[in-house]
Design a protein around this motif. Structure first.
Motif: not given
Lengths: 87, 87, 87, 87, 87
Positions: C44-60, C73-81
């Motif tokens: 789930v995107d939490c920082v307004g990321s777009g296709i092609g961007e390199k991101v930091l992802v937190t899981v669990g 019920p989410v186990d993975a989130a994009i938390v930074g670009i």
């Protein structure tokens, strides 16, 4: 849980205060059937285990349930010493 | 927990506010016996570690127990600097 | 956390109500050193990321800390670009 | 959850008090389609399963939800005995 | 989260009471790019999915957030039916 053998210790002078007094052991995971060595990792000893002993290890948030300080940043704990694993 | 070496930094200007001020480090996991390099990942430094140092890393929800803000979306934390890992 | 690249979107009309409004992105994990493509998953995107961007992802379970609705019920989130990952 | 077969028992006289009375079983994970044997691990039996039976196993913190003592340091629990898995 | 295809059902007469009424589905994980079949596992259906459908699956403690009974010992839940995954 997994079966492993305690194969060493880890010493870390600079660490989170909440880890002070924790015995940090290197554990080699074993296949429960073949006895083959799998990956290794670090676990906090909670049962007085020593090097060479075969142990039962719990990982993830459940590992914290074995600690005196359940708020310590620990993700693996030695929770038993194995007498026998029989298949 | 696992043993790794800090090999770099990650910079992210746009990130969740709850990550502001976190030092994001790239850590290369090491086999505790052979010293072989395994997978790498990003962890938040909680003990003042620097590039090149050998560190102890906690993953999963337990990693948050090492943070000042335990509500931050973090799944890996550097919780100790290793003096010696002896098998 | 891990480094990845946003490579697509997932559309699901029928889903748990608590996921409504979530931007579901396909992320390809990258090795932080070699840049090699590893496994892919949905976050789930939490920082307004777009296709092609390199991101930091937190899981669990920690991923939920990045959401507006921490009960989803989410186990993975994009938390930074990621601006830069330097080793 | 995963499908496995109970293939043995583990005996540990010295263990965390909170594990007393737990039946510790060795479970061999099975591929649900091919039936091929995958990794093995230790799980606490919560449904009266016996050696040779095909079982459903829950792992991680959710495993504790199957225990009488939900504060025990357990990361895998047998939560059902499988009649049939049909694809 | 991951993308998978529902490929079967699991029947378990003897199971934890807290699983009664749960629809247990066998899910084959798919690579989101190549569509290649990866590992399979069992998940509780929370969106009325059927065999053959492509679904979104959440694992770990977050899976429980999709259940009516969030105290059930469940570590994987089908949380959406995928219309389209576009890269």
């Amino acid at each position: 849980m997994m079966i492993g053998r305690v194969i060493g210790n880890v010493w870390a002078t600079r660490k989170k205060d909440s880890l002070s007094g924790s015995k940090l052991m290197i554990v080699q995971r074993l296949d429960a059937v073949s006895g083959e060595s799998l990956e290794n990792f670090v676990a906090v000893d909670c049962v007085g285990s020593g090097i060479g002993e075969k142990v039962l290890v719990t990982v993830g948030s459940s590992a914290r349930k074995a600690l005196e300080n359940t708020e310590a940043p620990v993700d693996a704990a030695i929770v038993g010493i194995i007498d026998e694993a029989k298949d």
